[in-house]
Design a protein around this motif. Structure first.
Motif, PDB file in Angstrom:
ATOM      1  N   LEU A   1      11.250  47.032 -27.627  1.00 18.52           N
ATOM      2  CA  LEU A   1      11.525  47.263 -26.365  1.00 18.52           C
ATOM      3  C   LEU A   1      11.890  48.672 -26.118  1.00 18.52           C
ATOM      4  O   LEU A   1      11.134  48.887 -24.954  1.00 18.52           O
ATOM      5  N   MET A   2      11.789  49.467 -26.790  1.00 16.63           N
ATOM      6  CA  MET A   2      11.555  50.955 -26.405  1.00 16.63           C
ATOM      7  C   MET A   2      11.219  51.933 -26.369  1.00 16.63           C
ATOM      8  O   MET A   2      10.313  52.266 -26.000  1.00 16.63           O
ATOM      9  N   GLU A   3      10.237  51.234 -27.565  1.00 13.16           N
ATOM     10  CA  GLU A   3       8.133  51.630 -27.239  1.00 13.16           C
ATOM     11  C   GLU A   3       7.901  51.057 -26.325  1.00 13.16           C
ATOM     12  O   GLU A   3       6.605  51.594 -25.677  1.00 13.16           O
ATOM     13  N   LEU A   4       8.426  49.348 -25.550  1.00 13.41           N
ATOM     14  CA  LEU A   4       7.221  49.000 -24.294  1.00 13.41           C
ATOM     15  C   LEU A   4       7.839  49.570 -23.361  1.00 13.41           C
ATOM     16  O   LEU A   4       6.692  49.113 -22.300  1.00 13.41           O
ATOM     17  N   GLN A   5       9.094  49.536 -23.098  1.00 16.72           N
ATOM     18  CA  GLN A   5       9.591  50.270 -21.677  1.00 16.72           C
ATOM     19  C   GLN A   5       9.995  48.836 -21.310  1.00 16.72           C
ATOM     20  O   GLN A   5       9.529  48.821 -19.969  1.00 16.72           O
ATOM     21  N   ALA A   6      10.330  47.604 -22.156  1.00 18.59           N
ATOM     22  CA  ALA A   6       9.962  46.575 -21.349  1.00 18.59           C
ATOM     23  C   ALA A   6      11.231  45.395 -21.917  1.00 18.59           C
ATOM     24  O   ALA A   6      12.320  46.678 -22.489  1.00 18.59           O
ATOM     25  N   LYS A   7      11.720  44.668 -20.778  1.00 14.18           N
ATOM     26  CA  LYS A   7      12.651  43.990 -21.458  1.00 14.18           C
ATOM     27  C   LYS A   7      12.362  42.748 -21.923  1.00 14.18           C
ATOM     28  O   LYS A   7      11.379  41.778 -21.828  1.00 14.18           O
ATOM     29  N   GLY A   8      13.565  42.047 -22.921  1.00 13.07           N
ATOM     30  CA  GLY A   8      12.817  40.922 -24.024  1.00 13.07           C
ATOM     31  C   GLY A   8      14.078  40.353 -24.987  1.00 13.07           C
ATOM     32  O   GLY A   8      15.440  40.777 -24.803  1.00 13.07           O
ATOM     33  N   SER A   9      14.117  39.043 -25.008  1.00 13.08           N
ATOM     34  CA  SER A   9      14.843  39.001 -26.190  1.00 13.08           C
ATOM     35  C   SER A   9      14.092  37.634 -27.674  1.00 13.08           C
ATOM     36  O   SER A   9      13.157  37.367 -26.466  1.00 13.08           O
ATOM     37  N   ILE A  10      15.187  37.214 -27.694  1.00 14.60           N
ATOM     38  CA  ILE A  10      15.314  36.643 -29.413  1.00 14.60           C
ATOM     39  C   ILE A  10      15.293  34.901 -28.676  1.00 14.60           C
ATOM     40  O   ILE A  10      17.186  34.602 -28.542  1.00 14.60           O
ATOM     41  N   ASP A  11      14.742  33.747 -29.069  1.00 17.76           N
ATOM     42  CA  ASP A  11      15.153  32.387 -28.562  1.00 17.76           C
ATOM     43  C   ASP A  11      16.162  32.131 -30.281  1.00 17.76           C
ATOM     44  O   ASP A  11      16.032  32.215 -30.982  1.00 17.76           O
TER      45      ASP A  11
ATOM     46  N   TYR B   1       8.969  40.772 -21.662  1.00 18.25           N
ATOM     47  CA  TYR B   1       8.348  40.488 -19.885  1.00 18.25           C
ATOM     48  C   TYR B   1       7.187  41.670 -20.304  1.00 18.25           C
ATOM     49  O   TYR B   1       7.488  42.744 -20.836  1.00 18.25           O
ATOM     50  N   GLY B   2       6.089  41.389 -19.946  1.00 16.31           N
ATOM     51  CA  GLY B   2       5.214  42.512 -19.851  1.00 16.31           C
ATOM     52  C   GLY B   2       4.086  41.150 -19.830  1.00 16.31           C
ATOM     53  O   GLY B   2       4.042  40.681 -20.667  1.00 16.31           O
ATOM     54  N   ARG B   3       3.372  42.280 -20.295  1.00 18.33           N
ATOM     55  CA  ARG B   3       1.593  41.792 -20.571  1.00 18.33           C
ATOM     56  C   ARG B   3       1.324  43.065 -21.538  1.00 18.33           C
ATOM     57  O   ARG B   3       0.778  44.278 -21.252  1.00 18.33           O
ATOM     58  N   PHE B   4       1.355  42.409 -23.041  1.00 14.63           N
ATOM     59  CA  PHE B   4       0.966  42.868 -24.172  1.00 14.63           C
ATOM     60  C   PHE B   4      -0.179  42.633 -24.851  1.00 14.63           C
ATOM     61  O   PHE B   4      -0.383  41.449 -24.442  1.00 14.63           O
ATOM     62  N   LYS B   5      -0.822  43.482 -25.488  1.00 13.29           N
ATOM     63  CA  LYS B   5      -2.171  42.985 -26.517  1.00 13.29           C
ATOM     64  C   LYS B   5      -1.760  43.242 -27.784  1.00 13.29           C
ATOM     65  O   LYS B   5      -0.755  43.439 -27.897  1.00 13.29           O
ATOM     66  N   GLU B   6      -1.935  42.536 -28.633  1.00  7.97           N
ATOM     67  CA  GLU B   6      -2.013  42.595 -30.061  1.00  7.97           C
ATOM     68  C   GLU B   6      -2.014  43.754 -30.540  1.00  7.97           C
ATOM     69  O   GLU B   6      -1.019  43.899 -32.254  1.00  7.97           O
ATOM     70  N   GLU B   7      -2.985  44.528 -30.257  1.00  6.69           N
ATOM     71  CA  GLU B   7      -2.943  45.880 -30.526  1.00  6.69           C
ATOM     72  C   GLU B   7      -1.461  46.753 -30.810  1.00  6.69           C
ATOM     73  O   GLU B   7      -1.213  47.628 -30.653  1.00  6.69           O
ATOM     74  N   HIS B   8      -0.843  46.478 -29.238  1.00 11.76           N
ATOM     75  CA  HIS B   8       0.300  47.061 -28.749  1.00 11.76           C
ATOM     76  C   HIS B   8       1.546  46.804 -30.441  1.00 11.76           C
ATOM     77  O   HIS B   8       2.032  47.976 -30.548  1.00 11.76           O
TER      78      HIS B   8
END
Length: 160
Positions: free
Chosen positions: A85-95, A103-110
């Motif tokens: 999350l720090m690297e992507l500068q995004a928010k997220g959670s584990i289900d 949350y965001g649009r990211f590809k597998e390469e990222h």
């Protein structure tokens, strides 16, 4: 003295039947077994599954095999989650199934690039390239301790 000469001559007779490469191999095998160095100093490769990323709606992605990757590298999913999350500068959670929703649009390469960076910073020992390491926190420092060569180094402490 006579008995010592007999053992030396018998050893010479045994050794003369070997060629130079076989003798070198025997010496190194004996050094490894006597000094308990089996498996140390060899580059260990980590075989990691490629991240399985699926889109959820238009603005979220689901990292489906996140728990399996954390299990392979022997790291806590919460620690890896914070880094990603720090690297992507995004928010997220584990289900509840352990999958990682971001949350965001990211590809597998990222994710491949980020996982490689995480492994180099928080998993691999810089001294012996072993993956048998543990993270421990002492006061304000996080320390990566190698279980093979007992080397330790300070690492970045991830904050919530």
């Amino acid at each position: 003295m006579n008995q010592k000469q007999n053992t030396i001559s018998s050893q010479k007779g045994e050794l003369s039947s070997y060629g130079y490469p076989e003798l070198v191999d025997r010496v190194f095998d004996r050094l490894i077994t006597e000094n308990n160095l089996a498996g140390k100093g060899k580059n260990t490769k980590i075989l990691i599954l490629p991240p399985k990323i699926t889109r959820v709606g238009t603005k979220r992605v689901l990292f489906e095999n996140f728990p399996e990757i954390c299990k392979i590298i022997h790291r806590d999913p919460q620690h890896a989650r914070l880094f990603i999350l720090m690297e992507l500068q995004a928010k997220g959670s584990i289900d509840d199934k352990g999958r990682f929703l971001i949350y965001g649009r990211f590809k597998e390469e990222h994710f491949i690039r980020i996982i490689k960076r995480y492994i180099s910073q928080f998993v691999v020992c810089k001294q012996c390239n072993s993956i048998k390491t543990e993270i421990s926190c002492e006061k304000r420092l996080a320390i990566l301790q190698c279980n093979d060569c007992n080397a330790s180094r300070s690492i970045e402490k991830l904050l919530n």
